[in-house]
Design a protein around this motif. Structure first.
Motif, PDB file in Angstrom:
ATOM      1  N   ALA A 183       0.829  -1.204   0.000  1.00  0.00           N
ATOM      2  CA  ALA A 183       0.000   0.000   0.000  1.00  0.00           C
ATOM      3  C   ALA A 183       0.864   1.255   0.000  1.00  0.00           C
ATOM      4  O   ALA A 183       0.568   2.227  -0.694  1.00  0.00           O
ATOM      5  CB  ALA A 183      -0.936   0.002   1.207  1.00  0.00           C
ATOM      6  N   PHE A 184       1.950   1.226   0.766  1.00  0.00           N
ATOM      7  CA  PHE A 184       2.818   2.406   0.810  1.00  0.00           C
ATOM      8  C   PHE A 184       3.586   2.553  -0.500  1.00  0.00           C
ATOM      9  O   PHE A 184       3.771   3.665  -0.999  1.00  0.00           O
ATOM     10  CB  PHE A 184       3.784   2.321   1.992  1.00  0.00           C
ATOM     11  CG  PHE A 184       3.082   2.366   3.321  1.00  0.00           C
ATOM     12  CD1 PHE A 184       2.180   3.386   3.600  1.00  0.00           C
ATOM     13  CD2 PHE A 184       3.296   1.393   4.282  1.00  0.00           C
ATOM     14  CE1 PHE A 184       1.511   3.437   4.812  1.00  0.00           C
ATOM     15  CE2 PHE A 184       2.639   1.428   5.496  1.00  0.00           C
ATOM     16  CZ  PHE A 184       1.741   2.450   5.765  1.00  0.00           C
ATOM     17  N   LEU A 191       1.612   4.181  -3.115  1.00  0.00           N
ATOM     18  CA  LEU A 191       1.475   5.619  -2.920  1.00  0.00           C
ATOM     19  C   LEU A 191       2.791   6.314  -3.222  1.00  0.00           C
ATOM     20  O   LEU A 191       2.871   7.532  -3.238  1.00  0.00           O
ATOM     21  CB  LEU A 191       1.046   5.857  -1.473  1.00  0.00           C
ATOM     22  CG  LEU A 191       0.677   7.247  -1.000  1.00  0.00           C
ATOM     23  CD1 LEU A 191      -0.430   7.804  -1.867  1.00  0.00           C
ATOM     24  CD2 LEU A 191       0.235   7.200   0.433  1.00  0.00           C
ATOM     25  N   ALA A 247      -2.714   6.360   2.850  1.00  0.00           N
ATOM     26  CA  ALA A 247      -2.643   4.958   2.414  1.00  0.00           C
ATOM     27  C   ALA A 247      -3.723   4.130   3.103  1.00  0.00           C
ATOM     28  O   ALA A 247      -4.345   3.266   2.489  1.00  0.00           O
ATOM     29  CB  ALA A 247      -1.261   4.383   2.739  1.00  0.00           C
ATOM     30  N   SER A 252      -6.647   2.311   1.008  1.00  0.00           N
ATOM     31  CA  SER A 252      -6.672   0.845   1.002  1.00  0.00           C
ATOM     32  C   SER A 252      -8.064   0.291   1.258  1.00  0.00           C
ATOM     33  O   SER A 252      -8.391  -0.786   0.791  1.00  0.00           O
ATOM     34  CB  SER A 252      -5.746   0.287   2.078  1.00  0.00           C
ATOM     35  OG  SER A 252      -4.448   0.736   1.887  1.00  0.00           O
TER      36      SER A 252
END
Ligand SMILES: Nc1ncnc2c1ncn2[C@@H]1O[C@H](COP(=O)(O)OP(=O)(O)OP(=O)(O)O)[C@@H](O)[C@H]1O
Ligand SMILES: [Mg+2]
Lengths: 262, 366
Positions: A140-141, A144, A169, A173
């Motif tokens: 997820a990071f 981004l 994030a 998500s």
């Protein structure tokens, strides 16, 4: 009207807020405010300091109560009685104060309230699948382009921009219908800001309704499809971003336009 | 600025050694272990024969066991930035109820001892529920609620007994748990305390329940907005503390062969002091069960060491006081440093539910 997969009708707003009133003692934060969120569209919510933007978002995400007004979600009246109600509807929020737990690491913050349990008996006792959550958070990071590298440092020890990235994030998500972003780029560097704006577009392209609060008009005009302007607790104007200009937006925010009209 | 960068780089490197070891080494508990070891070395030098005796170590752990059990519960509470002043009185209440029920059933035998244990745990849980409910739902600060129930639990115990201690404790309980050893010179009491500490540690550090306990202490308002059921979690945390006090009450029956109605007026403060010395922050979000165990061993070791060294045992109180203030000072310095490096106060200051600046339900810090 044609029906979409999920039963809603095309052209119907995802969320409609009507006549929202909220006061804090003497202060009227929202004074009969309307607001619309369309699927697959970025709506910028702009207004001066104290116009009521954050309050409106808190009400629409169930973290603040309203005194009067109605909220319809996909055509049905809903009562946003608690944050879990909004969450269960697929609504996620990046709050202006980020709402992170400073002592917990980014993975914990990302999954807070949605921890993945271990399979089998251990899971029944509340043991968590940390490895899985860690990997997913890492993705997820990365998604981004965030500068969150250390996944086990408490969020409180991170820079303001990194904290903001964690909050963004998290919301991105989990949102599957609407995402509210209350000044998500306020503490970010140039590159990170661009990353968030790109993320906003990606999220929108998935069909999610994005509501984006910002004081930066270039950002707003760069990313928004529509702009709704709040002044003194009311929505005073709605523009298509393509058809509007900086001057027009500033005029609407400050009330200069009205005065000209009068 | 560079310093924090470097610190961050170090953190990233340290990232690989996560888990139990890391959380232990990071904790204030590590420093506290050194203090405890240092004390032990000192007392050994002063009087090696007496201090290094099995008898001495046995006394230390027996004396610390019940406090450690209470400390496990209090750690949960303080991690949420709460406080529980009622534990000593709840201990008394649980032991009184347990003794009364066991007496009415005939006092002797394992079956009755088992019933007594259940009664003590339930009595503790009941006060925990009352505390938690008032704090979470009625929104009364934890300091005040538990100060109130501290008086109530003791008062009711005194009313029921007329203030006279009860002496009807099953012999099997006294022999096996109170004075008994599991093997060799390992006291049953200490093993029970160890088991509870390990279970408490797993619950706090490894499960969702523990995670939410930290989340509440870290940022109550964010936890609420994220959808954690803050009220429910708080109530359970106080029940955990009450249950630990209930178990403590039962074990103190076994150890002293009687209730100790007048003997627990300072138990709460002694336990809270040990928990805080062990590195649990009164501001919430920080703390370990391991630290609590060490933090509670220190006062007992000191007392024992002073007795052995021929120093008046009263000095123990003085030294513990210094440690307590020192521990909170260090915590304060650490918090200040964290605030400076992140440029922002992480959350409103709250001690024992008495929030300075804003209250729990309306903590919208924007
Ligand atoms: N918790 C609160 N208690 C009292 N007043 C509040 C509270 N929250 C908001 N207000 C008031 O309501 C009004 C609207 O605030 P809000 O935070 O919604 O503004 P905003 O449009 O988000 O401003 P900004 O751009 O500065 O973030 C302000 O006058 C503010 O003082
Ligand atoms: Mg705002």
């Amino acid at each position: 009207m044609d029906a979409r997969d999920d039963g809603s009708e095309i052209g119907m707003p995802l969320l409609e807020a009507r006549g929202i009133v909220r006061t804090y003692g003497q202060v009227v934060a929202l004074d009969g405010c309307d607001f619309d969120v369309e699927p697959g569209e970025v709506t910028a919510l702009i207004g001066d300091n104290g116009a009521g933007k954050s309050t409106l978002i808190k009400i629409m995400s169930g973290t603040e109560e309203m005194e009067e007004g109605q909220i319809r979600f996909m055509g049905e009246d809903v009562t946003m009685s608690s944050p879990s109600v909004a969450r269960d509807l697929g609504i996620e929020t990046v709050f202006q104060d980020l709402a992170l737990c400073p002592h917990l690491d980014p993975v914990r913050n990302l999954y807070l309230g949605r921890e993945v349990r271990k399979r089998g008996p251990l899971g029944w006792f509340g043991f968590m699948d940390n490895k899985m959550m860690r990997e997913k958070s890492s993705d997820a990071f990365a998604d981004l382009g965030a500068t969150v590298r250390a996944l086990s440092v408490p969020v409180g020890d991170m820079s303001g921009g990194q904290k903001q990235s964690v909050a963004v994030a998290r919301a991105a998500s989990w949102a599957n219908k609407i995402i509210f972003l209350d000044e998500p780029t306020a503490a970010l560097g140039v590159v990170q800001t661009q990353n968030v704006l790109d993320l906003i577009k990606r999220v929108r392209d998935k069909g999610i309704g994005v509501v984006f609060i910002s004081h930066s008009m270039p950002e707003v005009l760069g990313v928004a499809d529509r702009v709704q302007v709040l002044r003194r607790g009311r929505r005073v104007a709605t523009y298509q971003a393509a058809d509007t200009s900086l001057e027009e937006l500033v005029g609407a925010m400050t009330g200069a336009l009205d005065e000209e009209a009068v | 600025m560079t310093a924090t960068r470097e610190a961050q780089a170090e953190e990233i490197v340290a990232d690989n050694n996560r888990g139990v070891i890391r959380s232990i080494t990071r904790a204030q508990a590590t420093q506290i272990v050194l203090v405890l070891l240092g004390m032990m070395v000192l007392f050994t030098i002063i009087n090696p024969d007496a201090f290094l005796s099995v008898f001495n170590f046995r006394s230390i752990i027996v004396n610390a066991s019940i406090f450690i059990i209470l400390g496990v519960g209090v750690t949960f509470v303080i991690v949420t930035a709460g406080i529980d002043l009622s534990i000593g009185s709840v201990l008394v209440f649980a032991s009184v109820m347990s003794a009364l029920v066991m007496e009415s059933l005939g006092t002797e035998g394992w079956a009755i001892a088992a019933v007594g244990a259940v009664v003590a745990v339930l009595a503790g849980a009941l006060w925990g529920l009352i505390n938690g409910f008032l704090i979470a739902k009625a929104n009364v600060p934890a300091f005040i609620v538990t100060l109130g129930t501290m008086g109530m639990a003791l008062g009711i115990s005194q009313v029921i007994t007329g203030g006279i201690d009860l002496y009807n404790v099953p012999e099997v309980l006294v022999d096996t748990v109170g004075f008994g050893d599991i093997v060799w010179q390992i006291p049953t009491l200490a093993v029970i305390a160890l088991v509870i500490a390990v279970l408490g540690g797993i619950l706090l550090h490894k499960t969702k329940f523990g995670l939410y306990t930290y989340a509440l202490g870290s940022n109550m308002e964010a936890s609420r907005r994220i959808g954690i059921r803050v009220d429910k979690q708080l109530i359970w945390v106080y029940i955990v503390s009450g249950v630990c006090a209930g178990i403590g009450g039962y074990l103190s029956l076994a150890l002293y062969q009687q209730t100790t109605i007048a003997g627990n007026s300072l138990t709460n403060l002694a336990v809270i002091a040990g928990v805080v010395i062990g590195g649990t922050s009164l501001f919430g979000g920080v703390g370990t069960i391991f630290g609590t165990v060490i933090g509670l061993l220190i006062p007992v070791t000191l007392r024992q060491g002073f007795v052995i060294s021929g120093v008046q045992a009263f000095w123990q109180e003085v030294v513990v006081g210094i440690f307590l203030i020192g521990a909170v000072y260090i915590d304060g310095v650490r918090r200040a440093r964290a605030r400076r490096s992140s440029g922002k106060n992480p959350k409103p200051m709250a001690i024992g539910g008495l929030t300075i600046g804003s209250t729990r339900k309306e903590g919208n810090s924007e």
